[in-house]
Every structure is written in C-alpha cells, then in structure tokens.
Write a protein that holds these residues in place. Sequence first.
Motif, PDB file in Angstrom:
ATOM      1  N   UNK A   1       0.845  -1.183   0.000  1.00  0.00           N
ATOM      2  CA  UNK A   1       0.000   0.000   0.000  1.00  0.00           C
ATOM      3  C   UNK A   1       0.891   1.247   0.000  1.00  0.00           C
ATOM      4  N   UNK A   2       0.488   2.251  -0.723  1.00  0.00           N
ATOM      5  CA  UNK A   2       1.251   3.490  -0.818  1.00  0.00           C
ATOM      6  C   UNK A   2       1.081   4.342   0.428  1.00  0.00           C
ATOM      7  N   UNK A   3       2.132   5.043   0.783  1.00  0.00           N
ATOM      8  CA  UNK A   3       2.104   5.958   1.911  1.00  0.00           C
ATOM      9  C   UNK A   3       1.683   7.337   1.435  1.00  0.00           C
ATOM     10  N   UNK A   4       0.801   7.979   2.174  1.00  0.00           N
ATOM     11  CA  UNK A   4       0.437   9.357   1.883  1.00  0.00           C
ATOM     12  C   UNK A   4       1.398  10.246   2.664  1.00  0.00           C
ATOM     13  N   UNK A   5       2.070  11.140   1.952  1.00  0.00           N
ATOM     14  CA  UNK A   5       3.018  12.071   2.555  1.00  0.00           C
ATOM     15  C   UNK A   5       2.312  13.402   2.747  1.00  0.00           C
ATOM     16  N   UNK A   6       2.603  14.073   3.874  1.00  0.00           N
ATOM     17  CA  UNK A   6       1.983  15.366   4.141  1.00  0.00           C
ATOM     18  C   UNK A   6       3.067  16.432   4.266  1.00  0.00           C
ATOM     19  N   UNK A   7       2.889  17.502   3.517  1.00  0.00           N
ATOM     20  CA  UNK A   7       3.709  18.700   3.666  1.00  0.00           C
ATOM     21  C   UNK A   7       2.866  19.707   4.430  1.00  0.00           C
ATOM     22  N   UNK A   8       3.285  20.042   5.645  1.00  0.00           N
ATOM     23  CA  UNK A   8       2.538  20.959   6.495  1.00  0.00           C
ATOM     24  C   UNK A   8       3.232  22.326   6.488  1.00  0.00           C
ATOM     25  N   UNK A   9       2.470  23.351   6.148  1.00  0.00           N
ATOM     26  CA  UNK A   9       3.005  24.712   6.090  1.00  0.00           C
ATOM     27  C   UNK A   9       2.261  25.606   7.073  1.00  0.00           C
ATOM     28  N   UNK A  10       2.957  26.637   7.537  1.00  0.00           N
ATOM     29  CA  UNK A  10       2.399  27.530   8.541  1.00  0.00           C
ATOM     30  C   UNK A  10       2.359  28.969   8.029  1.00  0.00           C
ATOM     31  N   UNK A  11       1.770  29.831   8.840  1.00  0.00           N
ATOM     32  CA  UNK A  11       1.544  31.245   8.511  1.00  0.00           C
ATOM     33  C   UNK A  11       2.767  31.889   7.852  1.00  0.00           C
ATOM     34  N   UNK A  12       2.484  32.612   6.780  1.00  0.00           N
ATOM     35  CA  UNK A  12       3.464  33.419   6.039  1.00  0.00           C
ATOM     36  C   UNK A  12       4.504  32.620   5.258  1.00  0.00           C
ATOM     37  N   UNK A  13       4.405  31.296   5.231  1.00  0.00           N
ATOM     38  CA  UNK A  13       5.347  30.521   4.414  1.00  0.00           C
ATOM     39  C   UNK A  13       5.027  30.691   2.941  1.00  0.00           C
ATOM     40  N   UNK A  14       6.063  30.758   2.144  1.00  0.00           N
ATOM     41  CA  UNK A  14       5.912  30.751   0.694  1.00  0.00           C
ATOM     42  C   UNK A  14       5.693  29.294   0.276  1.00  0.00           C
ATOM     43  N   UNK A  15       4.585  29.020  -0.379  1.00  0.00           N
ATOM     44  CA  UNK A  15       4.213  27.641  -0.719  1.00  0.00           C
ATOM     45  C   UNK A  15       5.238  27.012  -1.659  1.00  0.00           C
ATOM     46  N   UNK A  16       5.667  27.752  -2.664  1.00  0.00           N
ATOM     47  CA  UNK A  16       6.621  27.212  -3.633  1.00  0.00           C
ATOM     48  C   UNK A  16       7.943  26.863  -2.958  1.00  0.00           C
ATOM     49  N   UNK A  17       8.468  27.760  -2.133  1.00  0.00           N
ATOM     50  CA  UNK A  17       9.723  27.510  -1.427  1.00  0.00           C
ATOM     51  C   UNK A  17       9.604  26.296  -0.515  1.00  0.00           C
ATOM     52  N   UNK A  18       8.477  26.177   0.189  1.00  0.00           N
ATOM     53  CA  UNK A  18       8.256  25.034   1.075  1.00  0.00           C
ATOM     54  C   UNK A  18       8.199  23.721   0.283  1.00  0.00           C
ATOM     55  N   UNK A  19       7.547  23.749  -0.868  1.00  0.00           N
ATOM     56  CA  UNK A  19       7.462  22.549  -1.701  1.00  0.00           C
ATOM     57  C   UNK A  19       8.845  22.159  -2.221  1.00  0.00           C
ATOM     58  N   UNK A  20       9.624  23.124  -2.696  1.00  0.00           N
ATOM     59  CA  UNK A  20      10.985  22.839  -3.176  1.00  0.00           C
ATOM     60  C   UNK A  20      11.832  22.243  -2.059  1.00  0.00           C
ATOM     61  N   UNK A  21      11.757  22.812  -0.859  1.00  0.00           N
ATOM     62  CA  UNK A  21      12.542  22.312   0.276  1.00  0.00           C
ATOM     63  C   UNK A  21      12.120  20.889   0.633  1.00  0.00           C
ATOM     64  N   UNK A  22      10.817  20.622   0.608  1.00  0.00           N
ATOM     65  CA  UNK A  22      10.308  19.293   0.929  1.00  0.00           C
ATOM     66  C   UNK A  22      10.815  18.251  -0.068  1.00  0.00           C
TER      67      UNK A  22
END
Length: 133
Positions: A1-22
């Motif tokens: 079974x595949x694992x669901x991965x979660x990227x959790x972001x908080x106030x004022x984070x840049x979504x693109x930067x957080x996704x690249x870092x993840x």
Amino acid sequence: MSTVHMLQMTRDQDVTTALYAYLADKKWKGAVILGGIGSVTSMTVANPISHGSPPKIGIKKLDEPLEVLGFTGELFAKGSEPDNMPGFAKENPTNYVIHIHVSVSHSDGSMTGGGYREATVMRGLNLYMIELT
C-alpha cells in the motif's frame, strides 16, 4: 500500500519555497498531489487566453484571504515527464517537473482557479501526496 506524505506549512510561508525544500531530498520517480487543505493570503494563477498550441497565458494575482478548495498536481523526475508538460513546469531548482492546478474561494463565496504559480500561507496549508513507483 502506498504511503500518503503530508507537507505541512504555517503562517506566512511561501508555498513554492516550502514545496521545493520538501522535495530536495526525495528520490521519487514522481508523485501525485492528491489535495490541499488550508488558506492563503495571496495567490497567483495562470489560465490559457488563446486556442493556440501552446496557448497564450493570462496571469491573475489575487491579494486577499482565500480558502483553498482544490490543490492537485503531478510531479515527475526531470527527464521522465510526459511530452505534454508545460515548459514553465520544468523551470525550478528541484529534480522534478511540477504541474499544479488550484481553486480558491473569495470572501463572497466566488471562486478562482487555474494553474498554480505562487502563494503565501495564511493560517496553515497541508498538501497530501502519494509517491509514484
């Protein structure tokens, strides 16, 4: 079974930067972004404005509190993406071609959607992904 991965972001984070870092240490062949739940304070989306191939693209900047209703996409290891991927999706510092579509609601309940370009998190935003094997 595949694992669901979660990227959790908080106030004022840049979504693109957080996704690249993840994605920086991932060795995935690809992934599907199943969805996202949260809110953003600003977002930029793109939509085709012509029938040509490739179409001309219109960019819309939204600068207001927005509820995320949909956040889906696909990630492919660079070099293994389908031929129909838009060129901009390849232009990023990761090892992935990233193609995301979003829909958001405004305070009056109206909606805007399109191809994701950038966003800033308001309260929080969680993205859920499954790795392609």
